[in-house]
Design a protein around this motif. Structure first.
Motif, short mmCIF file in Angstrom:
data_model
loop_
_atom_site.label_atom_id
_atom_site.label_comp_id
_atom_site.label_asym_id
_atom_site.label_seq_id
_atom_site.Cartn_x
_atom_site.Cartn_y
_atom_site.Cartn_z
N LYS A 190 0.84 -1.21 0.00
CA LYS A 190 0.00 0.00 0.00
C LYS A 190 0.87 1.25 0.00
O LYS A 190 0.60 2.21 -0.72
CB LYS A 190 -0.91 0.04 1.23
N PHE A 191 1.91 1.22 0.84
CA PHE A 191 2.81 2.36 0.94
C PHE A 191 3.53 2.59 -0.39
O PHE A 191 3.59 3.72 -0.88
CB PHE A 191 3.82 2.11 2.07
N ALA A 192 4.03 1.52 -0.98
CA ALA A 192 4.73 1.63 -2.27
C ALA A 192 3.79 2.14 -3.36
O ALA A 192 4.17 2.99 -4.17
CB ALA A 192 5.32 0.27 -2.67
N LEU A 193 2.55 1.65 -3.35
CA LEU A 193 1.57 2.11 -4.34
C LEU A 193 1.26 3.59 -4.14
O LEU A 193 1.20 4.36 -5.11
CB LEU A 193 0.29 1.28 -4.25
N ALA A 194 1.09 4.01 -2.89
CA ALA A 194 0.82 5.42 -2.61
C ALA A 194 1.95 6.31 -3.12
O ALA A 194 1.70 7.36 -3.72
CB ALA A 194 0.60 5.63 -1.12
N LEU A 195 3.19 5.89 -2.92
CA LEU A 195 4.33 6.67 -3.41
C LEU A 195 4.33 6.74 -4.93
O LEU A 195 4.63 7.79 -5.52
CB LEU A 195 5.65 6.09 -2.91
N GLU A 196 3.98 5.64 -5.58
CA GLU A 196 3.89 5.64 -7.05
C GLU A 196 2.77 6.57 -7.52
O GLU A 196 2.93 7.28 -8.51
CB GLU A 196 3.64 4.22 -7.57
N LEU A 197 1.67 6.56 -6.83
CA LEU A 197 0.55 7.43 -7.19
C LEU A 197 0.92 8.90 -7.02
O LEU A 197 0.50 9.75 -7.82
CB LEU A 197 -0.69 7.08 -6.36
N LEU A 198 1.70 9.21 -6.00
CA LEU A 198 2.16 10.59 -5.82
C LEU A 198 2.96 11.07 -7.02
O LEU A 198 2.84 12.22 -7.43
CB LEU A 198 3.01 10.72 -4.55
N LYS A 199 3.76 10.17 -7.56
CA LYS A 199 4.62 10.53 -8.71
C LYS A 199 3.80 10.95 -9.92
O LYS A 199 4.27 11.71 -10.75
CB LYS A 199 5.53 9.36 -9.09
N ILE A 200 2.58 10.43 -10.03
CA ILE A 200 1.74 10.79 -11.19
C ILE A 200 0.59 11.71 -10.75
O ILE A 200 -0.44 11.80 -11.41
CB ILE A 200 1.22 9.55 -11.94
#
Length: 109
Positions: free
Chosen positions: A23-33
């Motif tokens: 979840k944390f990794a996905l959230a960081l990826e979502l922030l990038k876009i």
């Protein structure tokens, strides 16, 4: 990580909804876009379900600051400081304290 990691991480979470790391990794990826609301939802979910996941507090508080929710940010930093201190995570503790003090200085103006 590239954007192609998002579906993979989402699949992992679907398989294991309690996987805070994914979840944390996905959230960081979502922030990038710039998918801020989705990232925020994931961070808040981690805090609710896995409050010992110390890495989430810094990022969630930063999102609150960005959206002008300084009281939420302050409370999130304070909670993160408590968790990091209890876990003995000096690196996270230092980052959280620094960000918290910076926010306090900005809001005292």
């Amino acid at each position: 990580m590239s954007r192609s990691r998002i579906p993979e991480l989402a699949k992992r979470i679907k398989k294991d909804p309690d996987d805070s790391f994914s979840k944390f990794a996905l959230a960081l990826e979502l922030l990038k876009i710039s998918e801020i609301p989705k990232a925020r939802t994931l961070f808040e979910d981690i805090v609710r379900k896995d409050p010992e996941y110390v890495g989430v507090y810094y990022h969630l508080a930063a999102l609150y600051v960005e959206s002008g929710e300084n009281n939420k940010a302050i409370n999130t930093y304070k909670e993160g400081i408590k968790v990091a201190g209890a876990k003995g995570d000096q690196h996270a503790l230092s980052e959280l304290r620094s960000a918290f003090m910076n926010l306090q200085l900005e809001t005292d103006d």
